[in-house]
Design an enzyme around this catalytic site. Structure first.
Site, PDB file in Angstrom:
ATOM      1  N   SER A 147       0.835  -1.207   0.000  1.00 29.90           N
ATOM      2  CA  SER A 147       0.000   0.000   0.000  1.00 29.90           C
ATOM      3  C   SER A 147       0.862   1.247   0.000  1.00 29.90           C
ATOM      4  O   SER A 147       1.967   1.260   0.564  1.00 29.90           O
ATOM      5  CB  SER A 147      -0.899   0.002   1.237  1.00 29.90           C
ATOM      6  OG  SER A 147      -1.526   1.260   1.414  1.00 29.90           O
ATOM      7  N   TYR A 172      -2.540  -0.364   9.944  1.00 30.43           N
ATOM      8  CA  TYR A 172      -2.714  -0.913   8.593  1.00 30.43           C
ATOM      9  C   TYR A 172      -1.416  -0.766   7.805  1.00 30.43           C
ATOM     10  O   TYR A 172      -0.922  -1.722   7.199  1.00 30.43           O
ATOM     11  CB  TYR A 172      -3.856  -0.195   7.878  1.00 30.43           C
ATOM     12  CG  TYR A 172      -3.946  -0.532   6.408  1.00 30.43           C
ATOM     13  CD1 TYR A 172      -4.346  -1.801   5.995  1.00 30.43           C
ATOM     14  CD2 TYR A 172      -3.626   0.407   5.425  1.00 30.43           C
ATOM     15  CE1 TYR A 172      -4.419  -2.124   4.645  1.00 30.43           C
ATOM     16  CE2 TYR A 172      -3.693   0.087   4.080  1.00 30.43           C
ATOM     17  CZ  TYR A 172      -4.089  -1.173   3.691  1.00 30.43           C
ATOM     18  OH  TYR A 172      -4.159  -1.492   2.367  1.00 30.43           O
TER      19      TYR A 172
END
Length: 362
Positions: A147, A172
């Site tokens: 990501s 995350y």
């Protein structure tokens, strides 16, 4: 190839599975179909791939049973948690994959602030189970979703895969950085070719209901205000789903190679068969311009509630994709208005609106 694609009830995974099938690959899809967001969207994606006949049947998908698509015998699907090591291991032993593309993960920056445990189970424990199963079943081609959030406090734009990513600002992001470290370890120890893909704000048809485009479109059609964070000063490198999928397929077809002349300052490669790429549009868009593109498509002004930046968010993302171009001859290029138009057309059809944005049958 016979490819395991995890997250095939998800946004990117569902698109990827269909593209791979169209070119003749055999695909086994895996997803736990959790309730992080509207499961009807997930069931709709599975229906699109022929795994189920109707949305109503979605809840009846049995856990741990391999189902064959009613549209394509080359497509199978299993409802499974990645952290279920016993069943994941058996799946690898039975199916004998040529390649793995792991797109399954607990997603969402803000959700990680209140539900950290789910990120450790899915994104860390589950990821380890896939690496271990690949190791013990001779799978040497392993790609996975990372990501853009791994860049964290880095403020040097555009983001390069050789920049320092040691300062994440959400769990995350930390879980995705952990995936890259774990992958490198398995590349070094066991010769598995691993490639991480740092996605930049993916959008398009069948997109996630927790993402800005979905939330803004829904609010606009329901004549509600939208929350605009960082007072609209956000910059995002929005990347259209078809561009993302093309990049993923090129990575699957070109497994990472060892770099014996590796300069240890180059963070995205290694003496092991390891690689990390950015996949972004290389053209950051102001959040207010993104909203304006939605308004252009819907033909209406959206009321806005200006808000401060949220914990875990970064003010700007901008992908340096030079290595993607150099290694794979590819650069995402879908214009933002085109991509938003395609999303809104899908949204209106899926949720029962006419082309003017009026709800059909009330």
């Amino acid at each position: 190839m016979k490819i395991l694609v995890t997250g095939t009830a998800g946004f990117i995974g569902s698109h990827l599975a269909i593209k791979l099938l169209e070119r003749g690959d055999e695909v086994v899809g895996l997803d736990n179909i959790n309730d992080y967001y509207d499961q009807n969207v997930k069931y709709g994606r599975l229906q699109r791939g022929g795994i189920i006949d109707s949305l109503e049947l979605g809840e009846d998908i049995p856990y741990g049973k391999l189902l064959t698509s009613k549209k394509n015998n080359n497509y199978k699907f299993i409802k499974l948690n990645l952290e279920d090591k016993e069943k994941v291991t058996k799946l690898f032993e039975d199916e004998k994959f040529d390649a793995v593309c792991n797109l399954a993960a607990q997603a969402g920056v803000r959700y990680s602030l209140t539900n950290p445990d789910s990120y450790i189970q899915s994104n860390i424990v589950g990821f380890l189970n896939l690496l271990e199963a690949s190791r013990h079943n001779n799978v040497k081609n392993f790609s996975y979703a990372s990501s853009s959030s791994v860049y964290g406090l880095n403020e040097e734009l555009p983001f390069s895969t050789n920049h320092n990513v040691d300062h994440p600002i959400s769990l995350y992001a930390a879980s995705k950085k952990s995936n890259e470290l774990m992958a490198h370890t398995y590349s070094h120890l066991y010769g598995i070719s691993t490639t991480g893909l740092r996605f930049f704000t993916v959008y398009g048809p069948w997109g996630r209901p927790d993402m800005a485009l979905f939330l803004f479109t829904k609010a606009a059609l329901e004549n509600r205000k939208i929350d605009v964070f960082n007072n609209g000063e956000m910059l995002r490198d929005f990347t259209y789903i078809d561009d993302i999928v093309e990049g993923v397929i090129r990575v699957i077809d070109n497994p990472a190679k060892s770099n014996e002349t590796w300069d240890k300052k180059e963070a995205s490669i290694s003496s092991a068969p390891y690689k990390v790429y950015n996949i972004g549009n290389n053209n950051p868009v102001k959040l207010m311009d993104f909203i304006e593109a939605i308004e252009n498509k819907l033909g209406k002004t959206i009321e806005k509630n200006m808000m401060p930046i949220q914990a875990g968010d970064v003010p700007a993302t901008f992908a340096d994709v030079n290595d993607l171009v150099q290694d794979l001859g590819y650069k995402p290029a879908t214009p933002i208005q085109e991509g938003i138009d395609n999303f809104v057309d899908w949204y209106l059809e899926f949720f029962g609106y006419d082309k003017k944005g009026n709800k059909i049958n009330g």
